[in-house]
Structure formats: structure tokens, C-alpha cells
Design a protein around this motif. Sequence first.
Motif, mmCIF file in Angstrom:
data_model
loop_
_atom_site.group_PDB
_atom_site.id
_atom_site.type_symbol
_atom_site.label_atom_id
_atom_site.label_comp_id
_atom_site.label_asym_id
_atom_site.label_seq_id
_atom_site.Cartn_x
_atom_site.Cartn_y
_atom_site.Cartn_z
ATOM 1 N N ASP A 85 0.718 -0.814 0.029
ATOM 2 C CA ASP A 85 -0.240 0.192 -0.254
ATOM 3 C C ASP A 85 0.622 1.333 -0.212
ATOM 4 O OD1 ASP A 85 0.871 -0.783 2.321
ATOM 5 O OD2 ASP A 85 -0.468 -0.135 3.580
ATOM 6 N N SER A 86 2.248 1.561 0.157
ATOM 7 C CA SER A 86 2.961 2.440 0.604
ATOM 8 C C SER A 86 3.962 2.290 -0.859
ATOM 9 C CB SER A 86 3.486 2.633 1.818
ATOM 10 O OG SER A 86 4.368 1.738 1.876
ATOM 11 N N GLU A 87 3.739 1.117 -1.523
ATOM 12 C CA GLU A 87 5.444 0.968 -2.670
ATOM 13 C C GLU A 87 4.993 1.749 -4.476
ATOM 14 O OE1 GLU A 87 5.990 -2.948 -2.520
ATOM 15 O OE2 GLU A 87 7.859 -2.407 -0.949
ATOM 16 N N ILE A 88 5.074 2.230 -5.031
ATOM 17 C CA ILE A 88 5.153 3.102 -5.723
ATOM 18 C C ILE A 88 6.080 2.334 -6.842
ATOM 19 C CG2 ILE A 88 5.015 5.271 -7.128
ATOM 20 C CD1 ILE A 88 4.387 6.273 -4.734
ATOM 21 N N TYR A 89 5.791 2.326 -8.212
ATOM 22 C CA TYR A 89 6.421 1.754 -9.156
ATOM 23 C C TYR A 89 5.815 2.110 -10.431
ATOM 24 C CZ TYR A 89 8.310 -2.262 -5.735
ATOM 25 O OH TYR A 89 8.268 -2.279 -4.520
ATOM 26 N N LEU A 90 6.592 2.300 -11.339
ATOM 27 C CA LEU A 90 6.368 2.453 -12.466
ATOM 28 C C LEU A 90 6.766 2.269 -13.766
ATOM 29 C CD1 LEU A 90 3.574 4.046 -14.360
ATOM 30 C CD2 LEU A 90 4.673 6.258 -14.445
ATOM 31 N N LEU A 91 6.769 1.663 -14.759
ATOM 32 C CA LEU A 91 7.653 0.918 -15.975
ATOM 33 C C LEU A 91 6.578 2.022 -17.296
ATOM 34 C CD1 LEU A 91 10.425 -0.368 -16.873
ATOM 35 C CD2 LEU A 91 9.210 -2.493 -16.975
ATOM 36 N N THR A 126 -3.808 11.119 -3.171
ATOM 37 C CA THR A 126 -4.229 10.648 -1.950
ATOM 38 C C THR A 126 -2.700 11.579 -0.523
ATOM 39 O OG1 THR A 126 -4.260 9.462 -1.206
ATOM 40 C CG2 THR A 126 -5.925 10.608 -1.892
ATOM 41 N N GLY A 127 -1.520 11.648 -1.370
ATOM 42 C CA GLY A 127 -0.600 11.398 -0.293
ATOM 43 C C GLY A 127 0.557 12.489 -0.976
ATOM 44 N N ASP A 147 5.363 6.105 -0.520
ATOM 45 C CA ASP A 147 3.922 7.005 -0.338
ATOM 46 C C ASP A 147 4.852 7.387 1.456
ATOM 47 O OD1 ASP A 147 1.922 7.530 1.035
ATOM 48 O OD2 ASP A 147 0.882 6.501 -0.826
ATOM 49 N N MET A 148 4.734 8.689 1.769
ATOM 50 C CA MET A 148 4.845 9.173 2.842
ATOM 51 C C MET A 148 4.099 9.513 4.284
ATOM 52 S SD MET A 148 7.663 9.210 2.692
ATOM 53 C CE MET A 148 8.823 10.181 3.743
ATOM 54 N N ARG A 149 2.535 8.881 3.409
ATOM 55 C CA ARG A 149 1.645 9.581 4.639
ATOM 56 C C ARG A 149 1.676 8.360 6.107
ATOM 57 N NH1 ARG A 149 -3.339 7.840 0.949
ATOM 58 N NH2 ARG A 149 -1.860 6.522 -0.181
ATOM 59 N N ASP A 150 2.682 7.301 5.969
ATOM 60 C CA ASP A 150 3.087 6.988 7.412
ATOM 61 C C ASP A 150 3.654 7.109 7.941
ATOM 62 O OD1 ASP A 150 0.739 5.248 7.085
ATOM 63 O OD2 ASP A 150 2.158 3.686 6.039
ATOM 64 N N GLU A 151 5.066 7.686 7.162
ATOM 65 C CA GLU A 151 5.897 8.844 8.083
ATOM 66 C C GLU A 151 5.752 10.257 8.131
ATOM 67 O OE1 GLU A 151 6.548 6.603 5.364
ATOM 68 O OE2 GLU A 151 7.757 5.922 5.607
ATOM 69 N N GLN A 152 4.548 10.425 7.906
ATOM 70 C CA GLN A 152 3.794 11.601 7.745
ATOM 71 C C GLN A 152 2.726 11.848 9.413
ATOM 72 O OE1 GLN A 152 2.416 14.582 4.812
ATOM 73 N NE2 GLN A 152 4.217 15.183 4.098
ATOM 74 N N ARG A 153 2.449 10.841 9.747
ATOM 75 C CA ARG A 153 1.624 10.647 10.254
ATOM 76 C C ARG A 153 2.751 10.470 11.758
ATOM 77 N NH1 ARG A 153 -1.589 8.084 7.061
ATOM 78 N NH2 ARG A 153 -0.219 5.948 7.373
ATOM 79 N N MET A 154 3.679 9.666 11.588
ATOM 80 C CA MET A 154 4.659 9.348 12.587
ATOM 81 C C MET A 154 5.128 10.412 13.034
ATOM 82 S SD MET A 154 5.734 7.408 14.720
ATOM 83 C CE MET A 154 5.604 5.561 13.750
#
Length: 463
Positions: A85-91, A126-127, A147-154
Amino acid sequence: MLNPLRSLWHSVAFRLALNYALLAATTVLVTLTIFYMQTVNELQQASARQITLMLQHLQTQYAIGGRAAVTSAITQMLVDGKDSDSEIYLLLDESGRVLAGNLAERPAGLRVSDQPEEHPGSAAGTGPSQLLMRVLPDGASLIVGHDMRDEQRMELLVGQASRAAGLMALLLVVAGTYVFRMTLEQRINAIRGTLGRVGARGITGLPVLPGPVQPDDEFGRLNRDIGQMLDRMAHLMDGVRHVSNTIAHNLRTPLTRILAQLRAAEGDDVPAHLRQEVISSTRRALEDLNIVFEKLLQIAEAESGAGRQGFVPVALNTVVADVVDLYAAVAEERGGSLVFLPGEPLEVAGDPDLLAGAIANLVDNALKYSDQCVDVVLRTQRQGDNAVLTVTDRGPGIPVEDMTRVGTRFYRRDTGLPGYGLGLSSVFAVVQLHHGSYQLSAAAPGSTRPGLAVRIALPLRQA
């Protein structure tokens, strides 16, 4: 309102407490700020390391199996349930068409870089996120991110915890400062109260510094110092009162007698020889009074320490030998003898005239207060860092209950003998001037004639 604030600011206890509060608050705030910044920085670096590792893994897959291997690896990582849910990939292919990943398109402004870059949109838009883009050898573009939303919540939680801790620390600092100020003011007020009572009622009989002063801290040491000062002041004041009363008592009689003799000799009918006798008697009485005042001045000068400026190296054995030579004839006239037993050569720093006068006083007292033939023995020896002179006789001695009173100004055990009771007082004052000590004891305890032993210890001169 201004006067209480001004009075509060003039309080040393308040200023000390305020300085302590500012220092403690600054320390806490700086510590919490460093903790917050280090935590946020560590979170960001951990995310960047994870992105770099994921990119290296995909590049390894490309080296093994080309685009197909990268596409398969991206698909596998998005469905493995591990940080999916937090990993981002694009090829993307050469034309920008999406081949694999969970991003709909290449984020605007993203460039090829060696370090992850922050972008406001994530896979769902959204984040914020951190993205890293690389171009593969075949022209395809590979984008990896987190995705940095978890880090921002921390970060938010750490910030809130830091602010709460800072507020709690500030409250504790304020409370501690208040307690510090009250404790300091209480102890200072105890000292001020005692000194105030000294000023109002005097020193005698006043208990020194009651209250919360602890015996082993700085205020305890200050308590003892002030107590010793007050005791010393009380002792000196008692001494002044005693000296004043004794002078008035001892001098009133001779002055009254002198005045009566002068009045009796002022008549015109007084024979010339009687008038001459009155003049001679008056002269002798005034000379005796002059000696008394000289001794009092000598004692006062010695106790003040003014004579230390003239100290020179003094050979103690030489001074004692000179005094023995001076009084040897007097001892023989009384049927006794003076014996000097010198030890090793001893050198002290002092005034030779004052030391000689003190030793002469001891010898004179030993001869004067013996009612029969007596031998006086003077002995010098070294004991540690001190030169010790002992003067002993086998006279009637001094009762134990009078040992503490001997040496007090004008105190005389035998009022039938000439003198004013200043001899030993001057001796002890000279000893104290030389930073020495003295001790009185019986020369032969238990004997019918115990005699007296006076022991004087003077510091040896340091080379």
C-alpha cells in the motif's frame, strides 16, 4: 503593581531562580528540537534507503531478463502484501506508455536523479511521496517510490509528543524554580532573622541560626562560620567588658590614693621632707600605672597581629639562653637555680624582643610565686614541625579549677604579691601572634608540690 515587581527583581533568590528556569527551559527546548529533527531525518533517510534498494533490485532483474523480468517483478511486489500500500512502481516505454506499476502516469516535473525527490501526489493522488527515476539501457523509464503518509503521521505524533513533553518540562521547571526560590529565601531569611536579633538584642545568650539549615551543605558551613564569628564577638565583648571593669577597679584605688596624697601635700604647713616623700610615692605609683598601660597596649598590639610585619629568623635556643643569663642571679638570690637544657638548633620566624619578653615573664612568675627555694628548668626540643619550649618548676602549682582562668587579664591568684595580673596574658598574646599554642599542666601530678609546666609550641621557620 510596579513596586512589587521591582522588589521581586531586586531579590537575589528570584534572579537565581529565574536564571535557573531560563537555563533549564532552554536546555529542554533545544533537546526536544534536536530529538524531533533527528527522528524526522532518520525516517526520511530510511525511506530513501528503501527506495534505492528497490530500484537496485529491479535493475538487477532487468540485467537478468530485460523488460519482461522487470514487469514481472513489479507485478509480484505489488501483490506480495509487503508494504504494497505504500510502495510506488512505474515502468514506461520509450513513448511514455505505461507497461507496469501502480501509477497512472509519470508525475509532472520528475527528473532522472541519483537521490529520491519529494512529490505531492502518490498512486492514489492523496498523499506526498518520494520518487526516484532511472532510464534503462533500452530507453524505458523506471520509477520507484514510497508513499510518505505513514511517515508524516509518525512525524506528527513525534511532534505532538515533543510539544507535550516540552510543556510538561516547562511546568516542572516552573514548579522547581518556585520551590528553589522558596527554599533559598527560607534559608537566607533564617540567617537574616538571627542577625537581626543580634542587632536588636545583642549576642549573649542568643541561639545561633535555628531552623532548616542543614549541617553538611553550603548553608550549614555558613551557619558554622557565622556561629564561630558570633561566639568570637561575644568572647571579645566579654573580654572588653571584663578589662574595662577590671581597669576601673584596679586603677581607682591607686588613683584615689595618689589624689589623697596630693591633697594632703598641697597645704602650706606641710614640711618639705613629707612633701618630697609624697612626690616620690606619687611618681612610683604613676610609673607602675604607666607599666600597666604599656602591657595592655602590648597585649592589644599582639592580638591585632600588627607585629608580624617585623618578623625575622630567630634562633630560639639563643633567646632562651639570654633570658636564663639575665635571671640566673635572681634565682640564686632566692636560693634556687635556673637550668637550661637546649635541644637541637631551632629557628622560628618571629620578633626576638617579644619572645624574650614572654620567656622572661614565665621565668619571673616561676620565681615569684614560689614561696621557697625552687629550681626552674627550661627545655627546648623539636616535635614535628614545631619548636617546643617547656618551662617547669616545683613550686605550689595551680589548682586544676584555676587553669582556665590563668592568663585572663588582671586575674591574680595571690593578691599579696606585687603585680597586676598581666604577665601570662602578655605571654599568651605573644604566642598567638606567632601562630603558636600553649598548654598548662602540673609538673609533678599528685605531689605535695606539683609545680607548673608551661609548654609553648611555635612553628618552625620554613626554609
